[in-house]
Design a protein around this motif. Structure first.
Motif, PDB file in Angstrom:
ATOM      1  N   ALA A 199      12.033  18.682  29.271  1.00 36.88           N
ATOM      2  CA  ALA A 199      13.011  18.765  28.182  1.00 36.88           C
ATOM      3  C   ALA A 199      14.412  18.395  28.649  1.00 36.88           C
ATOM      4  O   ALA A 199      15.225  17.899  27.862  1.00 36.88           O
ATOM      5  CB  ALA A 199      13.003  20.164  27.577  1.00 36.88           C
ATOM      6  N   GLN A 200      14.741  18.649  29.915  1.00 37.69           N
ATOM      7  CA  GLN A 200      16.076  18.358  30.427  1.00 37.69           C
ATOM      8  C   GLN A 200      16.257  16.894  30.827  1.00 37.69           C
ATOM      9  O   GLN A 200      17.375  16.448  31.063  1.00 37.69           O
ATOM     10  CB  GLN A 200      16.366  19.255  31.640  1.00 37.69           C
ATOM     11  CG  GLN A 200      16.430  20.735  31.291  1.00 37.69           C
ATOM     12  CD  GLN A 200      16.548  21.612  32.512  1.00 37.69           C
ATOM     13  OE1 GLN A 200      16.625  21.106  33.633  1.00 37.69           O
ATOM     14  NE2 GLN A 200      16.571  22.926  32.300  1.00 37.69           N
ATOM     15  N   HIS A 201      15.163  16.135  30.887  1.00 37.39           N
ATOM     16  CA  HIS A 201      15.237  14.729  31.288  1.00 37.39           C
ATOM     17  C   HIS A 201      15.721  13.888  30.109  1.00 37.39           C
ATOM     18  O   HIS A 201      15.324  14.111  28.960  1.00 37.39           O
ATOM     19  CB  HIS A 201      13.859  14.245  31.758  1.00 37.39           C
ATOM     20  CG  HIS A 201      13.910  12.978  32.558  1.00 37.39           C
ATOM     21  ND1 HIS A 201      13.979  11.746  31.975  1.00 37.39           N
ATOM     22  CD2 HIS A 201      13.898  12.772  33.902  1.00 37.39           C
ATOM     23  CE1 HIS A 201      14.004  10.821  32.910  1.00 37.39           C
ATOM     24  NE2 HIS A 201      13.942  11.416  34.106  1.00 37.39           N
ATOM     25  N   LYS A 202      16.584  12.896  30.360  1.00 40.43           N
ATOM     26  CA  LYS A 202      17.174  12.112  29.271  1.00 40.43           C
ATOM     27  C   LYS A 202      16.145  11.196  28.608  1.00 40.43           C
ATOM     28  O   LYS A 202      16.286  10.864  27.419  1.00 40.43           O
ATOM     29  CB  LYS A 202      18.336  11.284  29.801  1.00 40.43           C
ATOM     30  CG  LYS A 202      17.954  10.285  30.884  1.00 40.43           C
ATOM     31  CD  LYS A 202      19.162   9.487  31.346  1.00 40.43           C
ATOM     32  CE  LYS A 202      18.765   8.454  32.416  1.00 40.43           C
ATOM     33  NZ  LYS A 202      19.930   7.662  32.853  1.00 40.43           N
ATOM     34  N   VAL A 203      15.104  10.761  29.317  1.00 39.28           N
ATOM     35  CA  VAL A 203      14.080   9.881  28.747  1.00 39.28           C
ATOM     36  C   VAL A 203      12.868  10.672  28.280  1.00 39.28           C
ATOM     37  O   VAL A 203      12.322  10.425  27.201  1.00 39.28           O
ATOM     38  CB  VAL A 203      13.659   8.811  29.773  1.00 39.28           C
ATOM     39  CG1 VAL A 203      12.538   7.926  29.208  1.00 39.28           C
ATOM     40  CG2 VAL A 203      14.851   7.954  30.162  1.00 39.28           C
ATOM     41  N   TYR A 204      12.447  11.654  29.101  1.00 35.18           N
ATOM     42  CA  TYR A 204      11.238  12.398  28.780  1.00 35.18           C
ATOM     43  C   TYR A 204      11.466  13.501  27.751  1.00 35.18           C
ATOM     44  O   TYR A 204      10.507  14.084  27.241  1.00 35.18           O
ATOM     45  CB  TYR A 204      10.662  13.036  30.057  1.00 35.18           C
ATOM     46  CG  TYR A 204      10.343  12.060  31.161  1.00 35.18           C
ATOM     47  CD1 TYR A 204      10.086  10.728  30.873  1.00 35.18           C
ATOM     48  CD2 TYR A 204      10.301  12.472  32.490  1.00 35.18           C
ATOM     49  CE1 TYR A 204       9.786   9.835  31.893  1.00 35.18           C
ATOM     50  CE2 TYR A 204      10.007  11.585  33.517  1.00 35.18           C
ATOM     51  CZ  TYR A 204       9.752  10.265  33.210  1.00 35.18           C
ATOM     52  OH  TYR A 204       9.454   9.384  34.205  1.00 35.18           O
ATOM     53  N   GLY A 205      12.708  13.802  27.452  1.00 31.54           N
ATOM     54  CA  GLY A 205      12.990  14.963  26.601  1.00 31.54           C
ATOM     55  C   GLY A 205      12.368  14.873  25.221  1.00 31.54           C
ATOM     56  O   GLY A 205      11.979  15.892  24.632  1.00 31.54           O
ATOM     57  N   LYS A 206      12.241  13.662  24.663  1.00 28.57           N
ATOM     58  CA  LYS A 206      11.702  13.550  23.298  1.00 28.57           C
ATOM     59  C   LYS A 206      10.215  13.890  23.236  1.00 28.57           C
ATOM     60  O   LYS A 206       9.685  14.181  22.158  1.00 28.57           O
ATOM     61  CB  LYS A 206      11.928  12.139  22.765  1.00 28.57           C
ATOM     62  CG  LYS A 206      11.132  11.062  23.478  1.00 28.57           C
ATOM     63  CD  LYS A 206      11.357   9.712  22.823  1.00 28.57           C
ATOM     64  CE  LYS A 206      10.485   8.624  23.465  1.00 28.57           C
ATOM     65  NZ  LYS A 206      10.673   7.317  22.801  1.00 28.57           N
ATOM     66  N   TYR A 207       9.518  13.850  24.389  1.00 33.50           N
ATOM     67  CA  TYR A 207       8.084  14.144  24.392  1.00 33.50           C
ATOM     68  C   TYR A 207       7.793  15.640  24.479  1.00 33.50           C
ATOM     69  O   TYR A 207       6.645  16.045  24.277  1.00 33.50           O
ATOM     70  CB  TYR A 207       7.392  13.430  25.561  1.00 33.50           C
ATOM     71  CG  TYR A 207       7.416  11.933  25.448  1.00 33.50           C
ATOM     72  CD1 TYR A 207       6.570  11.271  24.575  1.00 33.50           C
ATOM     73  CD2 TYR A 207       8.304  11.172  26.212  1.00 33.50           C
ATOM     74  CE1 TYR A 207       6.594   9.880  24.467  1.00 33.50           C
ATOM     75  CE2 TYR A 207       8.332   9.794  26.108  1.00 33.50           C
ATOM     76  CZ  TYR A 207       7.485   9.152  25.235  1.00 33.50           C
ATOM     77  OH  TYR A 207       7.505   7.797  25.120  1.00 33.50           O
ATOM     78  N   GLU A 208       8.789  16.445  24.790  1.00 31.78           N
ATOM     79  CA  GLU A 208       8.543  17.882  25.013  1.00 31.78           C
ATOM     80  C   GLU A 208       7.973  18.581  23.768  1.00 31.78           C
ATOM     81  O   GLU A 208       6.992  19.328  23.877  1.00 31.78           O
ATOM     82  CB  GLU A 208       9.842  18.549  25.486  1.00 31.78           C
ATOM     83  CG  GLU A 208       9.652  19.960  26.016  1.00 31.78           C
ATOM     84  CD  GLU A 208       9.794  21.009  24.917  1.00 31.78           C
ATOM     85  OE1 GLU A 208       9.285  22.130  25.069  1.00 31.78           O
ATOM     86  OE2 GLU A 208      10.418  20.667  23.890  1.00 31.78           O
ATOM     87  N   PRO A 209       8.512  18.397  22.532  1.00 30.34           N
ATOM     88  CA  PRO A 209       7.931  19.090  21.364  1.00 30.34           C
ATOM     89  C   PRO A 209       6.483  18.701  21.098  1.00 30.34           C
ATOM     90  O   PRO A 209       5.656  19.566  20.781  1.00 30.34           O
ATOM     91  CB  PRO A 209       8.845  18.656  20.205  1.00 30.34           C
ATOM     92  CG  PRO A 209      10.127  18.243  20.849  1.00 30.34           C
ATOM     93  CD  PRO A 209       9.743  17.659  22.160  1.00 30.34           C
TER      94      PRO A 209
END
Length: 858
Positions: free
Chosen positions: A421-431
């Motif tokens: 969630a804190q990553h700028k690219v990977y954050g959108k995949y967290e939900p």
């Protein structure tokens, strides 16, 4: 001063004069006639100035129909002769249309976004406008903005339709398409965006149908004027435009148009036998992944991200290691975001078709995608993507794909989700991954527990900070998607999972695992007595062997009873379901009838109210007209005041006023005629003496002029006669007249000889033609006789052949008849022999016939 206004330079000057006199309609008509005229059809720079001034007047007056017609006429003139001028005119039109938009779209102007520019004002807005006399600032701005928006929209459509077939203006075509997309995004025009996509799609279909190859372009030159066929540049431009269209569809949330755009892109790619450039395809899949992500189709989003990574890896040789690992991690996370049921797989045929268009797996699913990235090998490191990603992502993959313990899966995944969630690219995949984790957690719980309290469930998911309402919503969604069977028991405060038989595979495995675990615990607690265990085991197996048949019989009876109860329960359930369906159908029919009756009543009431309103408006209009005719100010009367007035009384008053006015006018006319008569008679009495004096002076002057003219005429004629007489004497002395007679005689003699020779030659030619015609007629008669003789011979020969054939057929029939009679006689003899010799032992044998006999042998 009169001049020819059909010439463009004259018409342009006259149009400016008419505009100065505020006669814009006449100026437009004049300029339109110049553009349509066939006499001066060769293009010149003056025509460009005429067209620009014509379009300026159309923009100022908001006349988009006249604008379309004029632009089409100018296109016919310049498409081949001067495409650069057409480009300039189209650009100027769009610039002028943009300049007329004076009001910026406000953020909260949701109503303006819903206005259909092709339909105009809706009935609801018209009805609301009649109910109020005060308007807000935004409504007034929108009212001022809408006509200019509509004109700009029509300008885009018209220009795109006009220059679509010109290869020289292909760059301008795609530029205007991009500007139209920006217009739809800026003003939130979703309906117009769909129509724009349909327009571009129709243009593309037109190219497919008439201009796919050079031969098609040559055959359909009239339908595709200026089109030179598909080239590599054309294909790339069309692809770029469709990429922009795909991005705009994502911004406006028009996902159906996005999927249709993917089909268009596939069709364009099939035009070129060479594969598209890897960089271009990487851009395409990058934008496509955004569309799929926004639309919630995580399955195809994962495939698009994976395709983007492989293409970028292939064409970008300078791709850094950190960037490569980041893209690999995004591929794995996109795959883990796919739901367990493969969200987006509701329509299997549609998914397979979409996968074919995009070049993905023919049967796309979560399992197939994860297997593909697991088996894929990096060309540089010879390792799979899973082994190349960051350890946290690899660990998360192991938890979601390998962990089967529902009690610890949340605690293990929580820190990994936080880091993502804190990553700028990977954050959108967290939900999405969190949702997949919860679905797997619930699925594992349903295998272990028959029911679990809501409090206990919330304690298990406490690390994810989920409240009770969200958890119940997650359970409901998972149950609806078919991941598990679960019911929320609000009364009992628990969640009950699906009914599971004790002999089911899941429960049987769970009990056997529990038995093994407990046996291991018991062995660890106490010391084992191996000899005693062996004796107990032998006694136990002997009892089992002794009672195995009875237990098997009891198990079969129990199984039959269970199956019977299941069938009975299923039958009762089906009957209840059928009864409920019938009741539901009856209720739906009743509701439908009520809705239809209500709609009919509402429509009738609306129609009646509409008629009453129309009658009232017509009556008020009539009263206003009567008041205006009576000379009264209509603006001083409100609607209520008009209702109080009597139309018949106003009409009577108006008629009386008109009659009085007519009578007064007639009386004034009579008095004026009488005064005029007296004046004219007095004037004529006074002018009689003056007229006599004027006539006498005029007669005297005319007589003097006539005598002077006659004397001058006689003088000139006498001088001419004397000159001609002297000239005749000179010609007589020189014998000119005798020479003229002899010359004329020689010429006439020569012409008579030529005439006689021509007559003789014509007679000889006519005689020769008559002889040839006579010979031709004789030849024709001889050919007719020969043809008739041949036909007669052929006829006789044909009749002779027919006669011989008939005789032969008659002979064959006669022979067959005799043979039949002979067979009948032998059969009769045979039957009589059997009757006489029936008591004998042998069978009857008829006598042998003579071989080779004809009809009289025997």
């Amino acid at each position: 001063m009169s001049y020819n206004t059909n010439k463009p330079e004259n018409a342009l000057g006259r149009a400016k004069e008419l505009v100065a006199l505020n006669k814009v309609d006449s100026a437009l008509y004049l300029l339109h006639e110049v553009l349509v005229a066939r006499k001066y059809k060769t293009w010149s720079l003056t025509y460009e100035r005429v067209c620009l001034y014509y379009l300026t007047l159309c923009v100022e007056g908001g006349r988009f129909r006249e604008m379309k017609d004029g632009l089409h006429q100018y296109r016919n003139m310049t498409q081949i002769a001067a495409p650069g001028s057409l480009m300039k005119v189209c650009k100027e039109l769009v610039v002028m249309a943009k300049g007329k938009i004076r009001v910026k779209k406000t953020k909260g102007d949701k109503e303006g976004e819903q206005v259909d520019l092709d339909e105009g004002a809706s009935p609801e807005s018209v009805l609301m406008s009649t109910m109020t006399t005060t308007y807000s600032a935004s409504v007034l701005e929108r009212r001022d903005l809408l006509p200019h928006l509509k004109f700009l929209w029509e300008s885009y459509r018209c220009v795109l339709d006009i220059i679509r077939t010109s290869t020289k203006l292909e760059g301008l075509y795609h530029e205007f398409a991009g500007m139209a997309f920006e217009f739809c995004v800026e003003y939130g025009k979703k309906t117009e965006f769909r129509r724009l996509c349909d327009l571009l799609r129709n243009h593309l279909m037109h190219f497919y149908k008439f201009g796919s190859t050079a031969e098609d372009c040559a055959q359909n030159a009239k339908k595709l004027i200026g089109w030179e066929g598909w080239s590599q540049t054309s294909i790339e431009r069309h692809l770029e435009t469709r990429f922009v269209q795909l991005e705009v569809a994502s911004k406006l949330e028009q996902y159906s148009e996005g999927f249709r755009t993917v089909e268009d892109i596939y069709g364009i790619m099939m035009l070129d036998k060479r594969p598209p450039k890897a960089k271009l395809m990487a851009t395409y899949f990058s934008r496509l992944s955004k569309v799929f992500w926004v639309s919630g189709n995580f399955l195809f989003n994962a495939y698009a991200v994976f395709k983007h990574y492989t293409l970028t890896r292939d064409y970008n040789k300078n791709l850094g290691e950190e960037e490569r690992k980041e893209m690999q991690g995004e591929v794995v996370l996109a795959g883990l975001s796919i739901g367990w049921k493969g969200e987006g797989e509701g329509d299997k045929e549609r998914n397979i078709r979409m996968a074919t268009l995009l070049g993905f797996n023919s049967s796309p699913s979560r399992k197939a995608f994860l297997g593909e990235i697991k088996d894929s090998v990096e060309p540089d490191t010879k390792k799979s993507i899973l082994l190349s990603v960051q350890p946290a992502i690899r660990e998360l993959y192991g938890i979601l794909e390998g962990n089967e313990d529902p009690l610890i899966i949340i605690q293990q995944a929580k820190p990994l989700l936080d880091s993502i969630a804190q990553h700028k690219v990977y954050g959108k995949y967290e939900p999405a991954i969190r949702n997949v984790l919860l679905n797997k957690f619930l699925k594992l719980l349903s295998k272990v527990y028959h029911a679990i309290t809501v409090k206990g469930l919330l304690e298990l998911v406490e690390p994810l900070d989920i409240n009770r309402g969200d958890m119940e919503n997650i359970v409901y969604t998972a149950s609806k998607a078919g991941l598990l069977e679960a019911k929320i028991d609000h009364k009992g405060g628990c969640i009950r999972f699906g009914e599971q038989d004790v002999e089911s595979e899941g429960i049987r495995r769970q009990l056997s695992n529990l038995t093994k675990s407990l046996a291991g615990i018991v062995d660890d607690i106490r010391e084992r007595d191996l000899e005693g265990e062996k004796e107990e085991r032998e006694i136990f197996f002997a009892k089992i062997k002794y009672g195995m048949e009875e237990e098997n019989k009891a198990a079969l009876e129990r199984f039959a009873l269970i199956e019977e109860r299941k069938l009975e329960a299923e039958r009762v359930k089906q009957e209840e379901k059928k009864k409920k369906a019938e009741e539901m159908k009856i209720r739906e029919e009743e509701k439908k009838k009520e809705r239809e009756a209500k709609i009919a009543r509402d429509a009738k009431m609306k129609e009646r109210a509409k008629q009453i309103k129309i009658i009232d408006e017509m009556e008020n209009t009539r009263k206003k007209n009567l008041l205006a005719k009576l000379g009264k100010n209509v603006d001083d009367y409100e609607v209520e005041d008009l209702k109080k007035l009597d139309a018949d009384a106003l009409s009577k008053e108006h008629n009386e006023k008109v009659l009085k006015k007519k009578t007064d006018a007639e009386q004034k006319l009579k008095e004026h005629a009488k005064r005029l008569d007296y004046t004219v008679r007095a004037c004529r009495t006074e002018e009689q003496e003056l007229l006599k004096v004027i006539k006498s002076e005029s007669d005297k002057k005319e007589k003097e002029e006539w005598e002077s003219n006659q004397a001058e005429r006689r003088r000139l004629q006498k001088a001419k006669w004397e000159k001609d007489k002297a000239l005749k004497e000179i010609f007589s002395q020189l014998h000119v007249f005798e020479f003229m007679d002899s010359f004329q005689e020689r010429i006439m003699e020569q012409r008579r000889k030529e005439y006689d020779e021509a007559v003789k030659a014509a007679e000889e030619e006519a005689l020769t033609a008559a002889k040839e015609a006579k010979l031709e007629r004789a030849r024709a008669r001889r050919d007719d006789e020969i043809r008739k003789e041949r036909e007669e011979e052929q006829r006789k020969l044909r009749e002779e052949q027919e006669r011989k054939i008939a005789l032969e057929q008659e002979r064959i029939r006669e022979k067959e008849r005799k043979e039949q009679e002979e067979r009948d006689s032998w059969n009769a003899v045979g039957r009589s022999g059997k009757l006489t010799e029936g008591g004998g032992g042998g069978a009857y044998k008829p006598p042998m016939r003579a071989v080779g006999g004809g009809g009289d042998g025997g």
